[in-house]
Write a protein that holds these residues in place. Sequence first.
Motif, PDB file in Angstrom:
ATOM      1  N   ALA A   8     -17.236  -0.130  -1.935  1.00 60.56           N
ATOM      2  CA  ALA A   8     -16.078   0.676  -2.333  1.00 60.56           C
ATOM      3  C   ALA A   8     -15.996   0.797  -3.845  1.00 60.56           C
ATOM      4  CB  ALA A   8     -14.802   0.056  -1.775  1.00 60.56           C
TER       5      ALA A   8
ATOM      6  N   ALA B 232     -16.386   4.335  -5.907  1.00 65.47           N
ATOM      7  CA  ALA B 232     -15.312   4.794  -6.794  1.00 65.47           C
ATOM      8  C   ALA B 232     -15.843   5.088  -8.192  1.00 65.47           C
ATOM      9  CB  ALA B 232     -14.210   3.739  -6.856  1.00 65.47           C
TER      10      ALA B 232
ATOM     11  N   GLU C 155      -6.504   3.817  -9.263  1.00 56.84           N
ATOM     12  CA  GLU C 155      -6.953   3.573  -7.896  1.00 56.84           C
ATOM     13  C   GLU C 155      -6.922   2.077  -7.632  1.00 56.84           C
ATOM     14  OE1 GLU C 155      -9.820   7.393  -6.910  1.00 56.84           O
ATOM     15  OE2 GLU C 155     -10.710   5.412  -7.108  1.00 56.84           O
TER      16      GLU C 155
ATOM     17  N   ARG D 202      -6.789   2.035  -1.211  1.00 56.25           N
ATOM     18  CA  ARG D 202      -7.697   1.951  -0.073  1.00 56.25           C
ATOM     19  C   ARG D 202      -7.781   0.514   0.386  1.00 56.25           C
ATOM     20  NH1 ARG D 202     -14.222   3.286  -0.155  1.00 56.25           N
ATOM     21  NH2 ARG D 202     -14.660   2.512   1.956  1.00 56.25           N
ATOM     22  N   ARG D 203      -7.633   0.294   1.683  1.00 56.49           N
ATOM     23  CA  ARG D 203      -7.744  -1.038   2.270  1.00 56.49           C
ATOM     24  C   ARG D 203      -9.210  -1.284   2.614  1.00 56.49           C
ATOM     25  NH1 ARG D 203      -2.619  -2.426   4.693  1.00 56.49           N
ATOM     26  NH2 ARG D 203      -3.628  -4.330   5.456  1.00 56.49           N
ATOM     27  N   VAL D 204      -9.745  -2.407   2.165  1.00 54.67           N
ATOM     28  CA  VAL D 204     -11.133  -2.754   2.448  1.00 54.67           C
ATOM     29  C   VAL D 204     -11.212  -4.233   2.796  1.00 54.67           C
ATOM     30  CG1 VAL D 204     -12.087  -0.983   0.918  1.00 54.67           C
ATOM     31  CG2 VAL D 204     -11.657  -3.285   0.025  1.00 54.67           C
TER      32      VAL D 204
ATOM     33  N   GLY E 277      -4.051   6.097  -5.978  1.00 54.26           N
ATOM     34  CA  GLY E 277      -4.879   6.024  -4.789  1.00 54.26           C
ATOM     35  C   GLY E 277      -4.989   4.576  -4.338  1.00 54.26           C
TER      36      GLY E 277
ATOM     37  N   ALA F  29       0.830  -1.207   0.000  1.00 55.13           N
ATOM     38  CA  ALA F  29       0.000   0.000   0.000  1.00 55.13           C
ATOM     39  C   ALA F  29       0.865   1.259   0.000  1.00 55.13           C
ATOM     40  CB  ALA F  29      -0.936  -0.014   1.207  1.00 55.13           C
TER      41      ALA F  29
ATOM     42  N   LEU G  58      -7.995  -0.992  -4.845  1.00 51.28           N
ATOM     43  CA  LEU G  58      -8.708  -1.465  -3.667  1.00 51.28           C
ATOM     44  C   LEU G  58      -8.013  -2.740  -3.223  1.00 51.28           C
ATOM     45  CD1 LEU G  58     -12.431  -0.925  -4.766  1.00 51.28           C
ATOM     46  CD2 LEU G  58     -11.052   0.511  -3.234  1.00 51.28           C
TER      47      LEU G  58
END
Length: 207
Positions: free
Chosen positions: A69, A73, A202, A59-61, A57, A48, A204
Amino acid sequence: MSARDDILGRIDRIAPPRDAAGIAASYAAIDRSYLRRHHEDGILDLFAERVADYRAGVRRVTSGELPGAVAAALAARPGTHAVPGGLPAAWLADADPVLLTRDPAVADLDGLAGAVTGCAAAIAETGTIVLDHGPGQGPRALSLVPDYHLIVVTAEQVAADVPEALERLDPRRPLTFVSGPSATSDIELSRVEGVHGPRTLEVLLVS
């Protein structure tokens, strides 16, 4: 005979194809005494961090948060987004179907707002994501033409370092290595993004 056949024929005459056994023997003879990984712990955190270093970008999900998410997005970028065949339907469960087009023709990609894909592997040390354009990833053009690319990376796909990642990949596949959004610099080192691929990337990261 097509131009392609002519060119490949010339190559074959210069370097005749070797038998499969000879190729396997040469491959097995490669010295692999080098260090396969430089990290044992914190692999996902490192990945990350390195992805963010490339101005992407990230994002941790959790798996449960992933559909929401993805939907958020895509909704944040007006327009239609390409969805390749084989992308898990659960990932798109919360997305507005109006924002999605499945398996668009290559000629239509330039008019799309973006694309959402999975990947084949990822490398924590370099912050690189690898696509082999199998199910859920689409053709190479899908990851290069639209201005926005959303990639879903699962925890088990993240390798610590390059050698470990390469062992997971099939070299016969058309591999695309993604390290941040497309960027280049001119002689004055002025950075320009989006010249050779997506301007915005981006990620995820599902863990």
